[in-house]
Design a protein around this motif. Structure first.
Motif, PDB file in Angstrom:
ATOM      1  N   ARG A 374       0.817  -1.216   0.000  1.00  0.00           N
ATOM      2  CA  ARG A 374       0.000   0.000   0.000  1.00  0.00           C
ATOM      3  C   ARG A 374       0.852   1.270   0.000  1.00  0.00           C
ATOM      4  O   ARG A 374       0.393   2.336  -0.405  1.00  0.00           O
ATOM      5  CB  ARG A 374      -0.938   0.009   1.216  1.00  0.00           C
ATOM      6  CG  ARG A 374      -2.085  -0.985   1.134  1.00  0.00           C
ATOM      7  CD  ARG A 374      -3.216  -0.596   2.082  1.00  0.00           C
ATOM      8  NE  ARG A 374      -2.775  -0.470   3.460  1.00  0.00           N
ATOM      9  CZ  ARG A 374      -2.769  -1.475   4.344  1.00  0.00           C
ATOM     10  NH1 ARG A 374      -3.173  -2.687   3.967  1.00  0.00           N
ATOM     11  NH2 ARG A 374      -2.355  -1.287   5.579  1.00  0.00           N
ATOM     12  N   HIS A 375       2.095   1.143   0.465  1.00  0.00           N
ATOM     13  CA  HIS A 375       3.003   2.291   0.486  1.00  0.00           C
ATOM     14  C   HIS A 375       3.924   2.305  -0.717  1.00  0.00           C
ATOM     15  O   HIS A 375       5.014   2.898  -0.691  1.00  0.00           O
ATOM     16  CB  HIS A 375       3.818   2.295   1.787  1.00  0.00           C
ATOM     17  CG  HIS A 375       3.036   2.782   2.970  1.00  0.00           C
ATOM     18  ND1 HIS A 375       2.096   2.007   3.620  1.00  0.00           N
ATOM     19  CD2 HIS A 375       3.039   3.997   3.613  1.00  0.00           C
ATOM     20  CE1 HIS A 375       1.568   2.693   4.615  1.00  0.00           C
ATOM     21  NE2 HIS A 375       2.117   3.911   4.629  1.00  0.00           N
ATOM     22  N   LEU A 406       9.757   4.265   6.078  1.00  0.00           N
ATOM     23  CA  LEU A 406       8.368   4.557   5.730  1.00  0.00           C
ATOM     24  C   LEU A 406       7.652   5.146   6.935  1.00  0.00           C
ATOM     25  O   LEU A 406       7.942   4.797   8.089  1.00  0.00           O
ATOM     26  CB  LEU A 406       7.649   3.283   5.281  1.00  0.00           C
ATOM     27  CG  LEU A 406       8.145   2.611   4.001  1.00  0.00           C
ATOM     28  CD1 LEU A 406       7.390   1.301   3.790  1.00  0.00           C
ATOM     29  CD2 LEU A 406       7.961   3.530   2.806  1.00  0.00           C
ATOM     30  N   VAL A 408       5.088   4.574   8.776  1.00  0.00           N
ATOM     31  CA  VAL A 408       4.126   3.525   9.106  1.00  0.00           C
ATOM     32  C   VAL A 408       4.142   3.291  10.610  1.00  0.00           C
ATOM     33  O   VAL A 408       5.203   3.133  11.228  1.00  0.00           O
ATOM     34  CB  VAL A 408       4.469   2.202   8.383  1.00  0.00           C
ATOM     35  CG1 VAL A 408       3.535   1.081   8.844  1.00  0.00           C
ATOM     36  CG2 VAL A 408       4.389   2.371   6.882  1.00  0.00           C
TER      37      VAL A 408
END
Length: 437
Positions: A374-375, A406, A408
């Motif tokens: 998704r990233h 990231l 996240v």
């Protein structure tokens, strides 16, 4: 060794079911054949196929008549079936001119098959009640453990987190299907067999269909064309019993694995002691269910071999049904009783369940790879990065954080708690398939 686990005085308390064993014993066989002969006389009397006074005399005499099975042994050895000896004995009991009208237009298979269907009808009632009770219990236990996380396993390896409630719902899933199949099974199976010598009721033509209808009403069964060489009813019962047995075996097998000493996540049943190791509590009920399932599999194969009788009657395969169908009925009935005990006594070992989850942080590897995707990380690369993190020497979460820069929140994304909602939803879907009474 015992001739049968179901009749052994040593083994039957574990492997047999008293109610079902009595339903299919010699005395019950004879009683149900007498019931069919009596119903036939009543049906034919109502249609004036036989004299009304003869029908009345037969019905009165046979109503509470008990014939000793042993009295039919010699006749069965001679004829290959017990009906000729039974009819001879019934004629002696009725006596007079009425005796000549017993078994009018019928053949041995009409009596044996219809009597068998009457026994099957009672047996399905017993099985249905036990199945319903077990599914009810599993539903309650699934709700009880709806938020209790555990490690899912595929092909013997830990996979992704699930809930114990979901695992229990999956035990119930095939049983719910079997429960839903019962109405159609009853429509397929619970039919009289009445065709006379070769299946066309030639001896009483053209009254055969009318007699079959009247006989069906008298016995509370369905009527229809003669099925003496179409063994669909027997094969359908066998398939349903195997369906139930397979579902019970799934549950029992999982409980054995989850109760292993080195896993110790669940326990259930009363346990069984070892002759030499005092620390053991063997999974006797689960093991018995698995043994009974293997008996059911073997018996179903035997019944399948009887499903293609030659010509209008085949004496070489017909007895296989008398041998194997009761075995399947008793085995499944006993397995349901054992499964009920296992479901009622199910205990979650919190330490064992949490220990497995803590020991396998890679349980969230699948989720991690989708987070990376998704990233913007290509799927193949994401899978490799997560795989390296799961198998590397550093802790899984630390490896993920250091692999890519990231934005996240890995602690949030990889929370085990995220598995609860989808597991609960799937469990609800499974139980929602049950018709509500």
């Amino acid at each position: 060794m015992p001739v049968s686990l179901f009749s052994s005085s040593i083994h039957s308390p574990l492997f047999a079911d008293d109610d079902l064993a009595r339903l299919f014993d010699d005395a019950s066989d004879v009683a149900h054949m007498v019931q069919v002969e009596r119903a036939l006389a009543i049906a034919e009397g109502s249609l004036e196929i036989i004299p009304a006074d003869a029908a009345h005399a037969i019905a009165e005499t046979l109503q509470n008549l008990r014939i000793e099975p042993a009295d039919l042994a010699e006749g069965t050895r001679s004829a290959g079936v017990p009906v000729p000896a039974l009819v001879s004995e019934l004629r002696k009991q009725v006596g007079g001119a009425a005796a000549n009208w017993i078994h009018w237009g019928a053949t041995s298979q009409d009596i044996i098959d219809t009597a068998m269907i009457l026994q099957v009808k009672v047996a399905l009632g017993l099985q249905s009640a036990r199945l319903e009770k077990l599914i009810d219990t599993l539903e309650r236990q699934s709700e009880r453990f709806a938020t209790r996380l555990m490690a899912g396993r595929t092909r013997s390896q830990v996979s992704t987190p699930i809930t114990l409630g979901y695992r229990i719902a999956q035990w119930a899933h095939p049983l719910i299907d079997a429960e839903a199949a019962l109405p159609e099974l009853r429509r397929t199976v619970l039919r009289v067999q009445f065709g006379g010598a070769s299946g066309v009721n030639a001896a009483i033509a053209p009254a055969g269909p009318a007699v079959a209808e009247a006989l069906a009403r008298e016995l509370d069964l369905a009527a229809g064309p003669s099925w003496h060489v179409n063994r669909t009813p027997v094969l359908a019962v066998a398939a349903w019993l195997q369906q139930v047995s397979a579902g019970l075996a799934k549950m029992a097998g999982d409980l054995i694995l989850l109760g292993r000493s080195e896993i110790a996540e669940l326990s259930s049943g009363t346990g069984g002691g070892s002759s030499t190791m005092p620390q053991k509590a063997n999974p006797v009920q689960s093991e018995t269910i698995l043994a009974l399932n293997r008996i059911v599999i073997a018996a179903q194969a035997g019944l399948a071999s009887a499903g293609s009788p030659l010509e209008e009657r085949d004496g070489s395969v017909w007895p296989l049904e008398w041998h194997f169908l009761p075995q399947m009925m008793i085995a499944v009935g006993t397995a349901l009783t054992h499964a009920q005990m296992l479901a009622e006594t199910l205990v979650a070992n919190e330490t064992g369940l949490d220990g497995t989850l803590d020991a396998h942080p890679e349980l969230m590897a699948e989720t991690a790879s989708f987070v990376l995707a998704r990233h913007g990380v290509p799927r193949a690369e994401a899978k490799k990065l997560v795989g390296d993190a799961a198998t590397g020497s550093s802790p899984f979460l630390e490896s993920l954080k250091s692999a890519l820069d990231l934005d996240v929140d890995w602690d949030q994304e990889l929370s085990l708690q995220s598995a609860i909602a989808p597991a609960s939803e799937m469990s609800k879907q499974i139980f929602a398939r049950r018709p509500r009474r």
